[in-house]
Write an enzyme that holds these catalytic residues in place. Structure first.
Site, mmCIF file in Angstrom:
data_model
loop_
_atom_site.group_PDB
_atom_site.id
_atom_site.type_symbol
_atom_site.label_atom_id
_atom_site.label_comp_id
_atom_site.label_asym_id
_atom_site.label_seq_id
_atom_site.Cartn_x
_atom_site.Cartn_y
_atom_site.Cartn_z
ATOM 1 N N CYS A 193 64.853 14.851 -0.088
ATOM 2 C CA CYS A 193 64.181 15.301 -1.309
ATOM 3 C C CYS A 193 63.961 16.807 -1.389
ATOM 4 C CB CYS A 193 62.851 14.582 -1.444
ATOM 5 S SG CYS A 193 63.054 12.793 -1.445
HETATM 6 C C1 UGA Z 1 58.757 14.284 -0.096
HETATM 7 C C2 UGA Z 1 57.398 14.424 -0.817
HETATM 8 O O1 UGA Z 1 56.359 14.625 0.150
HETATM 9 C C3 UGA Z 1 57.089 13.173 -1.637
HETATM 10 O O2 UGA Z 1 55.880 13.366 -2.356
HETATM 11 C C4 UGA Z 1 58.233 12.940 -2.629
HETATM 12 O O3 UGA Z 1 58.031 11.764 -3.394
HETATM 13 C C5 UGA Z 1 59.536 12.803 -1.860
HETATM 14 O O4 UGA Z 1 59.766 14.009 -1.095
HETATM 15 C C6 UGA Z 1 60.639 12.572 -2.855
HETATM 16 O O5 UGA Z 1 60.903 13.481 -3.651
HETATM 17 O O6 UGA Z 1 61.168 11.468 -2.920
HETATM 18 P P1 UGA Z 1 59.637 13.075 2.136
HETATM 19 O O7 UGA Z 1 60.876 13.897 1.958
HETATM 20 O O8 UGA Z 1 59.766 11.624 2.371
HETATM 21 O O9 UGA Z 1 58.669 13.214 0.839
HETATM 22 O O10 UGA Z 1 58.876 13.681 3.391
HETATM 23 P P2 UGA Z 1 57.681 14.690 3.675
HETATM 24 O O11 UGA Z 1 56.668 13.976 4.476
HETATM 25 O O12 UGA Z 1 57.220 15.374 2.460
HETATM 26 O O13 UGA Z 1 58.396 15.770 4.639
HETATM 27 C C7 UGA Z 1 59.460 16.588 4.176
HETATM 28 C C8 UGA Z 1 59.866 17.578 5.255
HETATM 29 O O14 UGA Z 1 58.881 18.604 5.405
HETATM 30 C C9 UGA Z 1 60.056 16.973 6.639
HETATM 31 O O15 UGA Z 1 61.232 17.497 7.229
HETATM 32 C C10 UGA Z 1 58.829 17.427 7.402
HETATM 33 O O16 UGA Z 1 59.070 17.550 8.783
HETATM 34 C C11 UGA Z 1 58.567 18.779 6.774
HETATM 35 N N1 UGA Z 1 57.155 19.211 6.896
HETATM 36 C C12 UGA Z 1 56.177 18.563 6.197
HETATM 37 C C13 UGA Z 1 56.829 20.277 7.709
HETATM 38 O O17 UGA Z 1 57.714 20.886 8.350
HETATM 39 N N2 UGA Z 1 55.519 20.664 7.820
HETATM 40 C C14 UGA Z 1 54.527 20.040 7.136
HETATM 41 O O18 UGA Z 1 53.354 20.456 7.265
HETATM 42 C C15 UGA Z 1 54.861 18.961 6.320
#
Ligand code: UGA
Length: 424
Positions: A262
């Site tokens: 995403c």
């Molecule tokens: C993300 C959004 O959080 C959702 O709200 C959205 O619905 C979704 O995309 C989508 O568009 O379908 P997702 O990709 O499943 O969800 O995962 P996240 O938990 O948001 O993490 C995304 C990335 O950011 C991961 O690689 C994670 O490791 C990274 N991240 C997240 C960080 O490096 N640091 C953080 O503090 C948080």
């Protein structure tokens, strides 16, 4: 209500199972026979906590699946939950959604008072300019609304059943009433804020949400890189600034950056959409650039302690985040490529994502435990914060050269190893 959902991927299947749990009769429409069979047999076609139990309970009963669009007219509302992948230039490819809309439009021809809801992520104007015409070209008389989805992989069911918000984008017609009725059981249970807005606004809210979060992570990564240069622990800084309500404590984990299906796709799409209108979105471009640089910084720290050419290097974690076997845009990919470019012999471990990464890198060695990856390695890099890595202790003693570069702040051991945190 009678609900149909086109597309049984992450979003479509989760939403279908959750709607069934809320008491609706749900039928999903998908081209993949195996997916259809799984749902009808009560098996979840994807791995997602809590989804298996819901599909087991309702599959073949209140939740069914078919390959036939012909079921749509028997339902009150149809959601389009089809994928919107990237074109080569980063812009969003809406062809799958448009083709689905055409097939649905043909099936709905002659039907009155049906609502079609776009759940797929599309740039502002797509519903009006592309989806609605595709739906109505066969003569169908439908209302078209937008209802973006904010669930995360790994917590999709929990996110859907207790959302931070629900967004209804409509053209002011009858659609909003149908959407309210569909979500009524959820609103009665957890009372989330319901945002009623226009269709373009709803489309943009989804991109703005993801672009904001991705940029938030890139900002903390940039601050973290500065912290590292000054010997400051970025996590202590993040914990403190997160106490400011205006900043908030979540999404402040600095490290090797964001991946997944995403953030990279959606940030690229909104950048392309901005450029298409003659606006250069420099801040979002910088967010991508910081993200692209983090894997190289991780490897740079490794280089500062060991020349990995010809040596075994352990990669701990392959999934783009813990709790999923998804490796799409995982930071492990540029990390592995960087190690290969240095002539290292890569040994990788992940509790669930090995098979998916094997398709991308069949040539590297995959082992069944973190300890096996560390055994004899001259360096280890941590790419995914799986809980089990925190408990690794004696396993580091089996390394040939105990250099550990942690990209996710998960390793607890410090004594007797060379430990480098990416931003601390
Ligand atoms: C993300 C959004 O959080 C959702 O709200 C959205 O619905 C979704 O995309 C989508 O568009 O379908 P997702 O990709 O499943 O969800 O995962 P996240 O938990 O948001 O993490 C995304 C990335 O950011 C991961 O690689 C994670 O490791 C990274 N991240 C997240 C960080 O490096 N640091 C953080 O503090 C948080």
């Amino acid at each position: 209500m009678e609900v149909s959902i086109v597309g049984s991927g992450y979003v479509g299947t989760t939403v279908a199972a959750c709607f069934a749990e809320l008491g609706h009769s749900v039928v999903t429409i998908d081209v993949d026979e195996a997916v259809v069979e799984a749902i009808n047999d009560g098996r979840a076609p994807i791995h997602e906590p809590g989804l298996g139990a819901l599909v087991a309970e309702h599959g073949g009963d209140r939740l069914t699946a078919t390959t036939d669009y012909g079921v749509a007219p028997e339902t009150d509302v149809t959601f389009l939950a089809l994928p919107t992948p990237s074109n080569a230039d980063g812009s969003v490819d809406t062809s799958i959604v448009e083709a689905g809309a055409e097939s649905l439009g043909a099936a709905l021809s002659g039907v009155e008072d049906h609502l079609v809801v776009v759940k797929s992520t599309v740039v502002p104007g797509t519903t009006e300019d592309r989806v609605e015409p595709a739906l109505t070209e066969g003569g169908a008389d439908v209302d078209v609304a937008v209802n973006p989805e904010f669930l995360r992989e790994g917590s999709a069911v929990a996110d859907f059943t207790d959302p931070d918000k629900v967004v209804f984008g409509t053209d002011g017609g009858r659609g909003v009433e149908t959407l309210r009725a569909v979500y009524e059981p959820l609103v009665a249970e957890v009372d989330p804020p319901v945002v009623e807005t226009g269709r373009r606004e709803a489309e943009m809210i989804k991109y703005a949400n993801n672009a904001f979060l991705a940029t938030k992570v890139s900002l903390i990564n940039e601050l973290g890189n500065i912290c590292k240069a000054y010997g400051v622990d970025a996590y202590e800084v993040a914990d403190a600034i997160g106490l400011d309500d205006r900043i908030g404590e979540r999404f402040l984990r600095s490290g090797v950056g964001w991946g997944g299906s995403c953030f990279p796709k959606d940030v690229a799409a909104i950048i392309a959409a901005a450029r298409a209108k003659g606006y250069e979105p420099e801040l979002l471009e910088a967010a991508v650039e910081v993200n692209d640089r983090q894997p190289g910084r991780l490897l740079g720290l490794l280089d500062s302690h060991v020349d990995v050419a010809g040596k075994r290097v352990a990669v701990l974690g392959l999934a783009f985040k813990p709790g999923t076997d998804d490796v799409r845009e995982s930071r492990a990919i540029p990390v592995i490529e960087g190690l290969q470019a240095r002539g290292a012999e890569v040994v990788a471990y992940d509790p669930v994502a090995t098979e998916n990464m094997r398709e991308r890198f069949p040539e590297i060695e995959y082992v069944a435990s973190a300890a096996a990856a560390l055994d004899g390695a001259s360096g280890a890099v941590v790419v995914t914060e799986w809980d089990e890595f925190a408990a690794l202790d004696d396993a580091f003693d089996a390394m040939a050269e105990p250099v550990v570069v942690d990209g996710r702040r998960i390793i607890e051991r410090r004594d007797g190893i060379v430990y480098e945190g990416l931003t601390w």
